[in-house]
Enzyme design. Structure first.
Site, PDB file in Angstrom:
ATOM      1  CB  THR A   1       4.967 -24.893  37.183  1.00 23.33           C
ATOM      2  OG1 THR A   1       3.799 -24.664  36.947  1.00 23.33           O
ATOM      3  CG2 THR A   1       5.189 -26.150  38.040  1.00 23.33           C
ATOM      4  N   UNK A   2       5.958 -21.827  37.084  1.00 23.62           N
ATOM      5  CA  UNK A   2       6.325 -21.022  35.630  1.00 23.62           C
ATOM      6  C   UNK A   2       8.132 -20.016  35.858  1.00 23.62           C
ATOM      7  N   PRO A   3       8.536 -20.165  34.814  1.00 20.62           N
ATOM      8  CG  PRO A   3       9.644 -21.558  33.443  1.00 20.62           C
ATOM      9  CD  PRO A   3       7.908 -21.200  34.013  1.00 20.62           C
TER      10      PRO A   3
ATOM     11  CG  MET B   1       9.285 -20.363  39.677  1.00 20.22           C
ATOM     12  SD  MET B   1       8.366 -19.783  41.682  1.00 20.22           S
ATOM     13  CE  MET B   1      10.092 -20.728  42.662  1.00 20.22           C
TER      14      MET B   1
END
Length: 258
Positions: A121-123, A126
């Protein structure tokens, strides 16, 4: 005493988050790639650190965001990992087989061990996972690489980000974290992956939240990347590895650490 030392930095970050909720300021500070840049992205190798995009719908200044920022800054302040010091060796769970090991069990002899802490959930994490895979492929002959899945940066029941690749709530048990790590495995199938324990021992020891990069060699911390998102730079790690490779090939060369 620690709270007093942490408060100025926390207050500065809080003000920055508040300002970023004004879209006119956000658009100036967080630049988006132009259509021409996007069209030319296929020419030559892609950048190691693609720009981080923050959608207009994302709220930056909320109670949950302030909690997350405070948590990350507190972990960074109390971490035991520092350049030149012995590397912390907390327990992790290997995704394949769910065997309990320790961080240094993944090191091999004198080869550097690259640690990449993050979550689905860490843009920024990712967005740069593909860059990390390229880096690992480029230096597989001289270094080892390990992804460590930590607590979610933007859980669906916390500081939500519409830019997150997945909607994942806070982990309530180890199985939750292992399931989330399986999603990361899909994006990096060729890289060893372990998950942090539910007491977040690795994240605490390395000050890894939201995401962070480290190099461990002969049980010492040789490189410590900045805290994510702004300090999370694959390009900086590539520079370190390039310099290390030069030193291996030319023992007399002078190497400047990043």
């Amino acid at each position: 005493a620690a709270c007093i030392l942490l408060f100025p930095r926390f207050l500065l970050t809080a003000v920055m988050l508040w300002l970023l909720d004004f879209l006119c300021i956000r658009k100036k500070m967080l630049t988006m790639p132009t259509a021409e840049e996007a069209a030319g992205a296929g020419e030559g190798p892609p950048p190691d650190d693609p720009p981080v995009c923050v959608s207009d719908s994302n709220r930056m200044f909320t109670l949950e965001s302030l909690k997350a920022v405070w948590h990350g800054q507190k972990l960074d302040f109390f971490k035991s990992a520092h350049v030149g010091s012995p590397a912390p060796n907390p327990e992790v769970i290997q995704l394949d087989g769910q065997k309990r090991l320790r961080i240094l069990d993944f090191a091999r002899g004198k080869r550097p061990l690259i640690l990449n802490f993050g979550s689905c959930t860490u843009p920024p994490f990712m967005a740069r996972l593909r860059s990390f895979r390229r880096l690992a492929a480029d230096f597989v002959d001289i270094a080892d690489f390990l992804l460590v899945y930590i607590e979610e940066a933007h859980p669906s029941d916390g500081w939500v980000s519409s830019d997150a690749a997945y909607s994942i709530p806070k982990h309530q048990c180890l199985q939750d974290r292992l399931r989330a790590a399986q999603l990361m495995r899909e994006g990096a199938p060729d890289c060893p992956l372990a998950v942090d324990t539910m007491d977040n021992a690795s994240s605490a020891a390395y000050g890894a939240y939201f995401e962070r990069l480290y190099v461990i060699q002969e049980e010492k911390v040789m490189y410590q990347g900045g805290r994510g998102p702004e300090g999370y730079k694959i390009s900086e790690l590539r520079t370190w590895l390039d310099q290390y490779k030069t030193r291996l090939q030319s023992p007399g060369a002078v190497v400047i650490q990043v």
